[in-house]
Design a protein around this motif. Structure first.
Motif, PDB file in Angstrom:
ATOM      1  N   GLY A 178       0.763  -1.234   0.000  1.00  0.00           N
ATOM      2  CA  GLY A 178       0.000   0.000   0.000  1.00  0.00           C
ATOM      3  C   GLY A 178       0.791   1.280   0.000  1.00  0.00           C
ATOM      4  O   GLY A 178       0.242   2.351   0.293  1.00  0.00           O
ATOM      5  N   LEU A 179       2.080   1.228  -0.357  1.00  0.00           N
ATOM      6  CA  LEU A 179       2.880   2.444  -0.403  1.00  0.00           C
ATOM      7  C   LEU A 179       2.821   3.073  -1.784  1.00  0.00           C
ATOM      8  O   LEU A 179       2.735   2.378  -2.795  1.00  0.00           O
ATOM      9  CB  LEU A 179       4.339   2.139  -0.056  1.00  0.00           C
ATOM     10  N   GLY A 180       2.907   4.385  -1.815  1.00  0.00           N
ATOM     11  CA  GLY A 180       2.970   5.080  -3.086  1.00  0.00           C
ATOM     12  C   GLY A 180       4.411   5.378  -3.452  1.00  0.00           C
ATOM     13  O   GLY A 180       5.351   4.807  -2.904  1.00  0.00           O
ATOM     14  N   GLY A 181       4.597   6.298  -4.368  1.00  0.00           N
ATOM     15  CA  GLY A 181       5.943   6.710  -4.748  1.00  0.00           C
ATOM     16  C   GLY A 181       6.448   5.955  -5.960  1.00  0.00           C
ATOM     17  O   GLY A 181       6.029   4.838  -6.248  1.00  0.00           O
ATOM     18  N   SER A 182       7.354   6.614  -6.678  1.00  0.00           N
ATOM     19  CA  SER A 182       7.946   6.006  -7.867  1.00  0.00           C
ATOM     20  C   SER A 182       9.315   6.630  -8.087  1.00  0.00           C
ATOM     21  O   SER A 182       9.592   7.747  -7.640  1.00  0.00           O
ATOM     22  CB  SER A 182       7.065   6.242  -9.097  1.00  0.00           C
ATOM     23  N   PRO A 183      10.202   5.951  -8.788  1.00  0.00           N
ATOM     24  CA  PRO A 183      11.545   6.500  -9.033  1.00  0.00           C
ATOM     25  C   PRO A 183      11.472   7.732  -9.919  1.00  0.00           C
ATOM     26  O   PRO A 183      10.689   7.784 -10.877  1.00  0.00           O
ATOM     27  CB  PRO A 183      12.274   5.342  -9.709  1.00  0.00           C
ATOM     28  N   GLN A 184      12.318   8.720  -9.601  1.00  0.00           N
ATOM     29  CA  GLN A 184      12.315   9.971 -10.337  1.00  0.00           C
ATOM     30  C   GLN A 184      13.442  10.082 -11.346  1.00  0.00           C
ATOM     31  O   GLN A 184      13.489  11.040 -12.116  1.00  0.00           O
ATOM     32  CB  GLN A 184      12.411  11.134  -9.343  1.00  0.00           C
ATOM     33  N   SER A 185      14.335   9.103 -11.345  1.00  0.00           N
ATOM     34  CA  SER A 185      15.457   9.124 -12.278  1.00  0.00           C
ATOM     35  C   SER A 185      15.964   7.698 -12.455  1.00  0.00           C
ATOM     36  O   SER A 185      15.620   6.805 -11.670  1.00  0.00           O
ATOM     37  CB  SER A 185      16.576  10.029 -11.742  1.00  0.00           C
ATOM     38  N   PRO A 186      16.799   7.461 -13.477  1.00  0.00           N
ATOM     39  CA  PRO A 186      17.318   6.102 -13.697  1.00  0.00           C
ATOM     40  C   PRO A 186      18.081   5.543 -12.501  1.00  0.00           C
ATOM     41  O   PRO A 186      18.088   4.332 -12.273  1.00  0.00           O
ATOM     42  CB  PRO A 186      18.230   6.265 -14.915  1.00  0.00           C
ATOM     43  N   GLY A 187      18.713   6.412 -11.725  1.00  0.00           N
ATOM     44  CA  GLY A 187      19.506   5.938 -10.601  1.00  0.00           C
ATOM     45  C   GLY A 187      18.791   5.960  -9.268  1.00  0.00           C
ATOM     46  O   GLY A 187      19.415   5.740  -8.226  1.00  0.00           O
ATOM     47  N   ASP A 188      17.498   6.216  -9.291  1.00  0.00           N
ATOM     48  CA  ASP A 188      16.714   6.319  -8.065  1.00  0.00           C
ATOM     49  C   ASP A 188      16.164   4.947  -7.680  1.00  0.00           C
ATOM     50  O   ASP A 188      15.327   4.390  -8.389  1.00  0.00           O
ATOM     51  CB  ASP A 188      15.577   7.323  -8.272  1.00  0.00           C
ATOM     52  N   HIS A 189      16.631   4.393  -6.571  1.00  0.00           N
ATOM     53  CA  HIS A 189      16.189   3.081  -6.101  1.00  0.00           C
ATOM     54  C   HIS A 189      15.640   3.209  -4.681  1.00  0.00           C
ATOM     55  O   HIS A 189      16.175   3.975  -3.877  1.00  0.00           O
ATOM     56  CB  HIS A 189      17.337   2.076  -6.102  1.00  0.00           C
TER      57      HIS A 189
END
Length: 350
Positions: A277-288
Motif C-alpha cells: 500500500g505504499l505510493g511513490g515512484s523513481p524519479q530518475s534512472p539511478g533512483d532506487h
C-alpha cells in the motif's frame, strides 16, 4: 538464518572471525568421508551446531590473511579452527584448513581485500551432533575460466572428517533449513547456469551423500540476502530473498513457503512497496528504494509465526527515513496489511 556479504579489513594481517565454521575443503577429491564414530550432543539433546569437535563448546573458525615477509606484497591465507578449551584456546591445537582449500585465484594473493569472494554457512547436515560447514569459492583454471567449487566439510571429534562435493547442478549454496519438515537440514543454492534457486534436500547422511533429491524453484532467483524461518507456523522452514522485478529500481522480496514436498514455487508470495500500500515512484534512472536490501525472519510477537523484516531506504525524492517494514506472520504467509514501519534510528529509543 541470515547472512551478509563479508568484507575484509585492510591491515598487515587480515582476519575475519566468526563463531560459525568458515571456508574449508578437503583434498579427498570430493569423496564422502566416513561417518563420525560417536555423535555428540548437549545434555538437553540439542545439537551443537557451532561445535565442530562435539565437546560441548562452541569453536571459532578464522579466515586469516598475512603478508609474506620477504616480498611484502604477496598475501597468504591461513584458515583454521580454534578449538575452545578451559583456560583459552591452544594455538598449536588449532585445526589448519588452508591446505585443504582449492587453489586460490592469483589475484587474491596480491590483495585479498575485494577479491576474496568465498561464502560459507553452517548446520548439522548429517544429524551426527557435529557442526558441518558449507563452503565455496571461485576457482581459476589454466584456460582462463573461473568455476565455483562447493563442499560440505563434515565436523567430527578431530575437527573435520573430510568433505563432500555438492551436486553438479548447484553453483553456490547460500542457506540451510528444514524445508520439507523431515528433521534433516536442506540447502538453498544458486543454479550452476544462472542465479535461479535450487533446493538440495537432505537425509540422515546429509545433502551430497547418497542420492539427494534436488528441485528448482521456477524462475526464482536468489538475491544477496536470504532469510530462513517459519512464517506460517506449520513446522517447515520458509525462505525470503530479494528478487528481481520488472523495474529493478523498485525493490522486491519473494517468499517461498516450505511444506511436506519442500520449497514449492506454487507457494510463493511476492512483495514490493505497492503490494503493502505504499505510493511513490523513481524519479530518475539511478533512483532506487532498496526495498528488501536487508531481510530477517523472527517471531517477534511470540505467536509461533515468524515476522518478516524488510529493510528499505526509500526513493530520493521525497527522501524517507531508512527503516524496516515488519510484516506479521500468519498461516498464509506474511501479511501485506498487518504491518508497521519502524525507523532504523528509533530502535532502542524509548
Amino acid at each position: 538464518m541470515h547472512r551478509h556479504p563479508r568484507h575484509l579489513l585492510a591491515a598487515p594481517v587480515c582476519l575475519c572471525v566468526t563463531t560459525l565454521l568458515f571456508t574449508a575443503c578437503s583434498g579427498n577429491g570430493g569423496k564422502a568421508a566416513p561417518s563420525s564414530p560417536s555423535p555428540s550432543k548437549r545434555s538437553d539433546g540439542a545439537v551443537n551446531r557451532d561445535d565442530v569437535n562435539g565437546d560441548g563448546h562452541a569453536d571459532v573458525v578464522v579466515n586469516g590473511w598475512y603478508r609474506v615477509p620477504k616480498t611484502g606484497v604477496e598475501w597468504r591465507r591461513n584458515c583454521f579452527v580454534a578449538l575452545a578449551t578451559r583456560g583459552g584456546p591452544d594455538p598449536g591445537a588449532a585445526v589448519r584448513l588452508a591446505e585443504r582449500l582449492p587453489k586460490l585465484d592469483p589475484r587474491i594473493s596480491k590483495g585479498p581485500i575485494g577479491w576474496d569472494s568465498s561464502t560459507q554457512f553452517t548446520g548439522d547436515l548429517d544429524d551426527d551432533g557435529y557442526a558441518d560447514v558449507v563452503a565455496g569459492d571461485v576457482v581459476p583454471h589454466p584456460n582462463g575460466k573461473y568455476t565455483p567449487e562447493q563442499r560440505i566439510v563434515w565436523g567430527g571429534p578431530d575437527g573435520s572428517t573430510g568433505a563432500t562435493k555438492l551436486p553438479a547442478d548447484v553453483d553456490r549454496a547460500v542457506a540451510a533449513g528444514d524445508f520439507d519438515g523431515d528433521g534433516h537440514q536442506d540447502i538453498l543454492a544458486r543454479g550452476q547456469d544462472d542465479d535461479r534457486a535450487v533446493a538440495v534436500y537432505g537425509s540422515g547422511e546429509g545433502p551430497g551423500r547418497g542420492k539427494p533429491r534436488t528441485g528448482r524453484l521456477g524462475k526464482l532467483t536468489v538475491g544477496l540476502d536470504v532469510a530462513v524461518g517459519d512464517i506460517n507456523g506449520d513446522g517447515h522452514d520458509d525462505i525470503a530473498t530479494q528478487s528481481r522485478g520488472d523495474d529493478r529500481r523498485i525493490g522486491q522480496v519473494t517468499v517461498v513457503l516450505g511444506g511436506k514436498d519442500g520449497l514449492n514455487a506454487a507457494r510463493t508470495v511476492t512483495i514490493d512497496r505497492h503490494a503493502i500500500g505504499l505510493g511513490g515512484s523513481p524519479q530518475s534512472p539511478g533512483d532506487h528504494d532498496d526495498f528488501g536490501w536487508d531481510l530477517y525472519l523472527a517471531d517477534l510477537d511470540t505467536d509461533d509465526h515468524d515476522e518478516l523484516l524488510i529493510g528499505t531506504f526509500g526513493f530520493n525524492k521525497p527522501r524517507k527515513d531508512a527503516g524496516y517494514w515488519i510484516l506479521r506472520g500468519t498461516k498464509d504467509g506474511p501479511s501485506k496489511t498487518d504491518r508497521r514501519f519502524v525507523k532504523t534510528k528509533d530502535f532502542g529509543r524509548s
